[in-house]
Design a protein around this motif. Sequence first.
Motif, PDB file in Angstrom:
ATOM      1  N   VAL B   5       8.278  -5.459  -3.650  1.00 43.51           N
ATOM      2  CA  VAL B   5       7.719  -4.573  -2.197  1.00 43.51           C
ATOM      3  C   VAL B   5       6.388  -4.429  -2.203  1.00 43.51           C
ATOM      4  CG1 VAL B   5       8.315  -2.882  -0.710  1.00 43.51           C
ATOM      5  CG2 VAL B   5      10.246  -3.805  -2.279  1.00 43.51           C
ATOM      6  N   GLY B   6       5.592  -5.156  -1.229  1.00 43.85           N
ATOM      7  CA  GLY B   6       4.275  -4.766  -1.079  1.00 43.85           C
ATOM      8  C   GLY B   6       4.089  -3.405  -0.655  1.00 43.85           C
ATOM      9  N   LEU B   7       3.086  -2.523  -0.955  1.00 39.44           N
ATOM     10  CA  LEU B   7       2.916  -1.409  -0.350  1.00 39.44           C
ATOM     11  C   LEU B   7       1.814  -1.186   0.561  1.00 39.44           C
ATOM     12  CD1 LEU B   7       3.230   1.081  -3.472  1.00 39.44           C
ATOM     13  CD2 LEU B   7       4.889   0.176  -1.737  1.00 39.44           C
ATOM     14  N   GLY B   8       1.058  -2.274   0.981  1.00 38.55           N
ATOM     15  CA  GLY B   8      -0.300  -2.195   1.755  1.00 38.55           C
ATOM     16  C   GLY B   8      -1.181  -1.653   0.967  1.00 38.55           C
ATOM     17  N   LEU B   9      -2.177  -0.901   1.616  1.00 32.68           N
ATOM     18  CA  LEU B   9      -3.502  -0.957   0.984  1.00 32.68           C
ATOM     19  C   LEU B   9      -3.808   0.692   0.838  1.00 32.68           C
ATOM     20  CD1 LEU B   9      -5.395  -3.298   3.083  1.00 32.68           C
ATOM     21  CD2 LEU B   9      -4.935  -3.499   0.713  1.00 32.68           C
ATOM     22  N   SER B  10      -3.189   1.714   1.874  1.00 31.16           N
ATOM     23  CA  SER B  10      -3.818   2.811   1.529  1.00 31.16           C
ATOM     24  C   SER B  10      -2.678   4.184   1.700  1.00 31.16           C
ATOM     25  CB  SER B  10      -4.750   3.204   2.671  1.00 31.16           C
ATOM     26  OG  SER B  10      -5.157   4.457   2.737  1.00 31.16           O
ATOM     27  N   HIS B  11      -2.059   4.070   2.643  1.00 34.68           N
ATOM     28  CA  HIS B  11      -1.103   5.383   2.816  1.00 34.68           C
ATOM     29  C   HIS B  11       0.336   4.991   2.641  1.00 34.68           C
ATOM     30  CE1 HIS B  11      -4.270   5.515   5.932  1.00 34.68           C
ATOM     31  NE2 HIS B  11      -3.984   6.898   6.172  1.00 34.68           N
ATOM     32  N   GLU B  12       0.986   6.170   2.081  1.00 35.65           N
ATOM     33  CA  GLU B  12       2.636   6.035   1.761  1.00 35.65           C
ATOM     34  C   GLU B  12       3.113   5.430   2.893  1.00 35.65           C
ATOM     35  OE1 GLU B  12       1.029   8.833   1.734  1.00 35.65           O
ATOM     36  OE2 GLU B  12       2.360  10.377   2.270  1.00 35.65           O
ATOM     37  N   SER B  13       2.684   5.602   4.021  1.00 39.31           N
ATOM     38  CA  SER B  13       3.279   5.065   5.338  1.00 39.31           C
ATOM     39  C   SER B  13       2.948   3.781   5.563  1.00 39.31           C
ATOM     40  CB  SER B  13       2.977   5.824   6.423  1.00 39.31           C
ATOM     41  OG  SER B  13       1.848   6.220   6.504  1.00 39.31           O
ATOM     42  N   ASP B  14       2.069   3.017   4.818  1.00 39.29           N
ATOM     43  CA  ASP B  14       1.672   1.635   5.187  1.00 39.29           C
ATOM     44  C   ASP B  14       2.800   0.556   4.434  1.00 39.29           C
ATOM     45  OD1 ASP B  14      -0.552   2.027   6.106  1.00 39.29           O
ATOM     46  OD2 ASP B  14      -1.789   2.029   4.391  1.00 39.29           O
ATOM     47  N   ILE B  15       3.793   1.307   3.861  1.00 33.67           N
ATOM     48  CA  ILE B  15       4.991   0.188   3.621  1.00 33.67           C
ATOM     49  C   ILE B  15       5.760  -0.063   4.840  1.00 33.67           C
ATOM     50  CG2 ILE B  15       6.687   2.241   3.322  1.00 33.67           C
ATOM     51  CD1 ILE B  15       7.694   0.900   0.717  1.00 33.67           C
ATOM     52  N   THR B  16       6.251  -1.210   4.843  1.00 35.21           N
ATOM     53  CA  THR B  16       7.070  -1.620   5.849  1.00 35.21           C
ATOM     54  C   THR B  16       8.208  -0.804   6.030  1.00 35.21           C
ATOM     55  OG1 THR B  16       8.131  -3.459   4.846  1.00 35.21           O
ATOM     56  CG2 THR B  16       6.204  -4.031   5.862  1.00 35.21           C
ATOM     57  N   VAL B  17       8.878  -0.844   7.501  1.00 35.63           N
ATOM     58  CA  VAL B  17      10.108  -0.031   7.274  1.00 35.63           C
ATOM     59  C   VAL B  17      11.216  -0.687   6.627  1.00 35.63           C
ATOM     60  CG1 VAL B  17      11.737   0.571   9.148  1.00 35.63           C
ATOM     61  CG2 VAL B  17       9.519   0.582   9.770  1.00 35.63           C
ATOM     62  N   ARG B  18      11.162  -2.059   6.587  1.00 40.21           N
ATOM     63  CA  ARG B  18      12.189  -2.698   5.640  1.00 40.21           C
ATOM     64  C   ARG B  18      11.937  -2.455   4.188  1.00 40.21           C
ATOM     65  NH1 ARG B  18      13.400  -8.284   4.400  1.00 40.21           N
ATOM     66  NH2 ARG B  18      11.320  -8.967   5.079  1.00 40.21           N
ATOM     67  N   GLY B  19      10.790  -2.392   3.991  1.00 37.70           N
ATOM     68  CA  GLY B  19      10.420  -2.017   2.665  1.00 37.70           C
ATOM     69  C   GLY B  19      10.790  -0.710   2.242  1.00 37.70           C
ATOM     70  N   LEU B  20      10.755   0.393   3.054  1.00 40.30           N
ATOM     71  CA  LEU B  20      10.965   1.711   2.525  1.00 40.30           C
ATOM     72  C   LEU B  20      12.473   1.636   2.601  1.00 40.30           C
ATOM     73  CD1 LEU B  20      10.321   4.662   2.352  1.00 40.30           C
ATOM     74  CD2 LEU B  20      10.064   4.958   4.816  1.00 40.30           C
ATOM     75  N   GLU B  21      13.356   1.176   3.635  1.00 40.78           N
ATOM     76  CA  GLU B  21      14.655   1.254   3.658  1.00 40.78           C
ATOM     77  C   GLU B  21      15.240   0.745   2.319  1.00 40.78           C
ATOM     78  OE1 GLU B  21      15.462  -1.224   6.872  1.00 40.78           O
ATOM     79  OE2 GLU B  21      15.642   0.592   8.518  1.00 40.78           O
ATOM     80  N   THR B  22      14.447  -0.373   1.773  1.00 38.77           N
ATOM     81  CA  THR B  22      15.113  -0.864   0.579  1.00 38.77           C
ATOM     82  C   THR B  22      14.589  -0.311  -0.666  1.00 38.77           C
ATOM     83  OG1 THR B  22      14.557  -3.252   1.570  1.00 38.77           O
ATOM     84  CG2 THR B  22      14.724  -3.014  -0.874  1.00 38.77           C
ATOM     85  N   VAL B  23      13.505   0.478  -0.861  1.00 41.94           N
ATOM     86  CA  VAL B  23      13.314   1.261  -1.889  1.00 41.94           C
ATOM     87  C   VAL B  23      14.196   2.377  -1.958  1.00 41.94           C
ATOM     88  CG1 VAL B  23      11.562   2.958  -2.804  1.00 41.94           C
ATOM     89  CG2 VAL B  23      10.768   0.812  -1.772  1.00 41.94           C
TER      90      VAL B  23
END
Lengths: 299, 299
Positions: B5-23
């Motif tokens: 899962v890629g987290l993006g660059l900066s904020h915890e909320s830069d994860i995608t919605v699908r990424g967050l649901e997965t984690v």
Amino acid sequence: MLYLVGLGLSHESDITVRGLETVKKCSRVYLEAYTSILMAANKETLESYYGREVILADRELVETGSDEILHNAADEDVAFLVVGDPFGATTHTDLVLRARELNIPVEIIHNASVMNAVGACGLQLYQFGQTISLVFFTDSWKPDSFYNKIMENRKIGLHTLILLDIKVKEQSIENMARGRLIYEPPRYMDIATACSQLLEIEERRQEQAYTENTPCVAVSRLGSPSQKFKAGTLRELSEYDSGEPLHTLVMLGRQVHDLELEYLYQFVDDKEKFKKFVEEDQKHFAPPVYVPPEENLSD
Amino acid sequence: MLYLVGLGLSHESDITVRGLETVKKCSRVYLEAYTSILMAANKETLESYYGREVILADRELVETGSDEILHNAADEDVAFLVVGDPFGATTHTDLVLRARELNIPVEIIHNASVMNAVGACGLQLYQFGQTISLVFFTDSWKPDSFYNKIMENRKIGLHTLILLDIKVKEQSIENMARGRLIYEPPRYMDIATACSQLLEIEERRQEQAYTENTPCVAVSRLGSPSQKFKAGTLRELSEYDSGEPLHTLVMLGRQVHDLELEYLYQFVDDKEKFKKFVEEDQKHFAPPVYVPPEENLSD
């Protein structure tokens, strides 16, 4: 505030959490709808996901009607949604510059785009050269300016990402001439068409930027549940049925590493045969092209 | 299932919605913690955001302990989190290959990485050549293999993305020799150091892949609230205070377009002066280097 929000590649839930929170608070939401599509979502699914009306922005609105998009954006929040990343294959720098002229603050919310997600095929992103775009040929229009760019990339051993044409909301020449606002069905270039066009230009140019045996990777529906990779030669892939859009093609460069190859073997029909083609292609531009200019050899 | 899962660059909320649901549904969550950092979040904020324990994965665990990460992943869901995108600057293809050997299904959830988000500086991604990495020089170790790559890119007019070294969990030579598990404080290369090292190598090589007047863009804290761009010559930026990490540098190529320049002017001290340096640099490798080989000229 103007927010440029990347949507990622496929699902409505590929938007970032921060992106979703932002869209939900905007008073107007535009979706750039002419350079790409979200593979597993449409206007309606996005509207219900965001709880917001989504206004489709065609090329005309974005390129000549940007003041409509930016209307009152100094006082309210406006979102401009872009499939992939706002600064991916199609950049929206002109919209940002226009907003700055009007003293409208701008925030970018990034996401994956084909420009980085293509790494999922196993080829290392840092080994890619310049990206090229391939448009649908017609009987009378077969632009080949991409050819020199592939040549430049391959001379120094780099991979080439080849973006394939998308035609949405296009008029036929007849309808355009008659001023009838009737649009053709959308067209998305598939892998076989792309490879055939590449071979056609090589046949015309005969400079061997690549050959029919040059190894490539077909990337289909990247980031979607039905994502598929297929590795083969340009000739093999010119007969490949790549299925539903979207597609992207990667042409290998000579610098391909063993680890990259190891990964690609998952996507070939015949490992030994593919390996042979890669080894043959690696000789094509070898020895390395760069030679220091003579006046510096004395150092 | 193994999820990358890629987290993006900066904020915890830069994860995608699908990424967050997965984690949130995974039984074990690893965070790759040695090639990059999330600028506005740490282990603790991520743990409270996900409602999951986050296990920091250092280089040793990822490179030699991958079976620990993959333990039982055929039956339970394991997430491997990567700052940026899982196939960005550092690819995790070896982990994916190992998972496939063990018949563990793998799913990738992409996100923005520096490799595509750098487009926010206004330079077009499709005009970038191969990416290089710059490591911290020591008195005795000043590797310059990047120099030929910059030369290759600039000869064909392309921009170069220069990734800057990050040192996390490094031991001093003394501590390593004595087997003491004491780690040095993390170090992140800043813009001034990067530019000084580039100038030092040019001085040694003297092949003019670039000069002290070559225009560059300093990219600081990309994608974070304090993101900043600064355009100037290599010499100017070698004295630039770029502030908190992370940083990335882009060296311009000759093919720079007017629209790209227009965008960069936002980030310069003196527009006319910068323009002059760009025009001067555009002559550096002109006329275009590529000439078709003689045997093909007869076509």
